[in-house]
Design an enzyme around this catalytic site. Structure first.
Site, PDB file in Angstrom:
ATOM      1  N   ASP A 195     -25.975  35.944 -59.693  1.00 28.20           N
ATOM      2  CA  ASP A 195     -25.623  35.450 -58.370  1.00 28.20           C
ATOM      3  C   ASP A 195     -26.841  34.779 -57.743  1.00 28.20           C
ATOM      4  O   ASP A 195     -27.944  35.317 -57.787  1.00 28.20           O
ATOM      5  CB  ASP A 195     -25.158  36.623 -57.501  1.00 28.20           C
ATOM      6  CG  ASP A 195     -24.628  36.184 -56.158  1.00 28.20           C
ATOM      7  OD1 ASP A 195     -23.754  35.302 -56.118  1.00 28.20           O
ATOM      8  OD2 ASP A 195     -25.098  36.728 -55.136  1.00 28.20           O
ATOM      9  N   HIS A 206     -24.458  19.630 -48.987  1.00 31.79           N
ATOM     10  CA  HIS A 206     -23.711  20.034 -50.178  1.00 31.79           C
ATOM     11  C   HIS A 206     -24.097  19.239 -51.424  1.00 31.79           C
ATOM     12  O   HIS A 206     -24.017  19.761 -52.533  1.00 31.79           O
ATOM     13  CB  HIS A 206     -22.200  19.961 -49.913  1.00 31.79           C
ATOM     14  CG  HIS A 206     -21.741  21.016 -48.962  1.00 31.79           C
ATOM     15  ND1 HIS A 206     -21.395  22.277 -49.376  1.00 31.79           N
ATOM     16  CD2 HIS A 206     -21.606  21.010 -47.614  1.00 31.79           C
ATOM     17  CE1 HIS A 206     -21.051  23.005 -48.331  1.00 31.79           C
ATOM     18  NE2 HIS A 206     -21.178  22.261 -47.250  1.00 31.79           N
ATOM     19  N   ASP A 227     -25.114  20.999 -54.835  1.00 30.90           N
ATOM     20  CA  ASP A 227     -24.584  20.701 -56.164  1.00 30.90           C
ATOM     21  C   ASP A 227     -25.704  20.476 -57.172  1.00 30.90           C
ATOM     22  O   ASP A 227     -25.629  20.924 -58.317  1.00 30.90           O
ATOM     23  CB  ASP A 227     -23.669  19.476 -56.122  1.00 30.90           C
ATOM     24  CG  ASP A 227     -22.321  19.758 -55.471  1.00 30.90           C
ATOM     25  OD1 ASP A 227     -22.020  20.940 -55.195  1.00 30.90           O
ATOM     26  OD2 ASP A 227     -21.578  18.784 -55.247  1.00 30.90           O
ATOM     27  N   ASP A 270     -21.329  30.293 -56.210  1.00 34.04           N
ATOM     28  CA  ASP A 270     -22.699  30.491 -56.690  1.00 34.04           C
ATOM     29  C   ASP A 270     -22.797  31.732 -57.585  1.00 34.04           C
ATOM     30  O   ASP A 270     -23.839  32.348 -57.699  1.00 34.04           O
ATOM     31  CB  ASP A 270     -23.684  30.587 -55.525  1.00 34.04           C
ATOM     32  CG  ASP A 270     -23.443  31.783 -54.619  1.00 34.04           C
ATOM     33  OD1 ASP A 270     -22.412  32.469 -54.778  1.00 34.04           O
ATOM     34  OD2 ASP A 270     -24.295  32.049 -53.746  1.00 34.04           O
TER      35      ASP A 270
END
Length: 167
Positions: free
Chosen positions: A61, A74, A78, A104
């Site tokens: 994670d 964003h 990415d 994620d």
């Protein structure tokens, strides 16, 4: 009797359709951003892998990832996800399987990894390389406490049912 030209066109058509079907199947199983298995394909493939292989199932994670999206946008998020997927892929042994099961959240079956020391080394390198990559992408002044948390269980030592192991 048959016409050789018609037969060749039919064979070519069949081969073409088969390639198209394989391509569509691959698309249906792949996370488009990272190239990893998507959630459904991860579940299917790791269910099988956990019953037949020896290794380490790792739940990975990204920590503080939301801040990347909030501060840098964003598109940068990415880029971090793609870079992180590349890092994971580079650290697990050949033949390992990797999947993205959430925004994620990643999972990897690290084939043949059978000790806490190896998992600790992979985790250390994940964090070092992630931070290095993030600073390259966002600049040296980036101060988000970006990191990776890893939970790991050994297969078959801790079991071989993927869903139970993932919990």
């Amino acid at each position: 009797p048959f016409n050789p030209e018609v037969l060749l066109r039919r064979i070519d058509n069949i081969v073409s359709k088969q390639k198209e079907m394989l391509s569509l199947k691959n698309e249906a199983n792949t996370d488009k951003l990272t190239g990893f298995l998507n959630k459904a394909a991860t579940n299917t493939q790791l269910t099988t892998t956990c019953t037949s292989a020896t290794g380490c199932l790792m739940m990975i994670d990204l920590d503080s990832f939301k801040l990347v999206n909030d501060i840098y946008g964003h598109e940068m998020g990415d880029k971090i996800l793609v870079s992180f997927a590349d890092i994971i892929k580079s650290l697990v042994p050949e033949g390992s399987k990797c999947g993205r099961i959430g925004g994620d959240e990643f999972v990897s079956f690290a084939l043949g990894v059978d000790s806490e020391e190896k998992v600790a080394d992979i985790t250390k390198q994940l964090n070092e390389r992630l931070l290095k990559s993030a600073k390259e992408l966002m600049g040296e002044e980036m101060n988000i406490p970006l990191g990776a948390s890893v939970g790991a269980v050994f297969v078959p030592r801790h079991g071989n049912d993927y869903n139970s192991l993932l919990k």
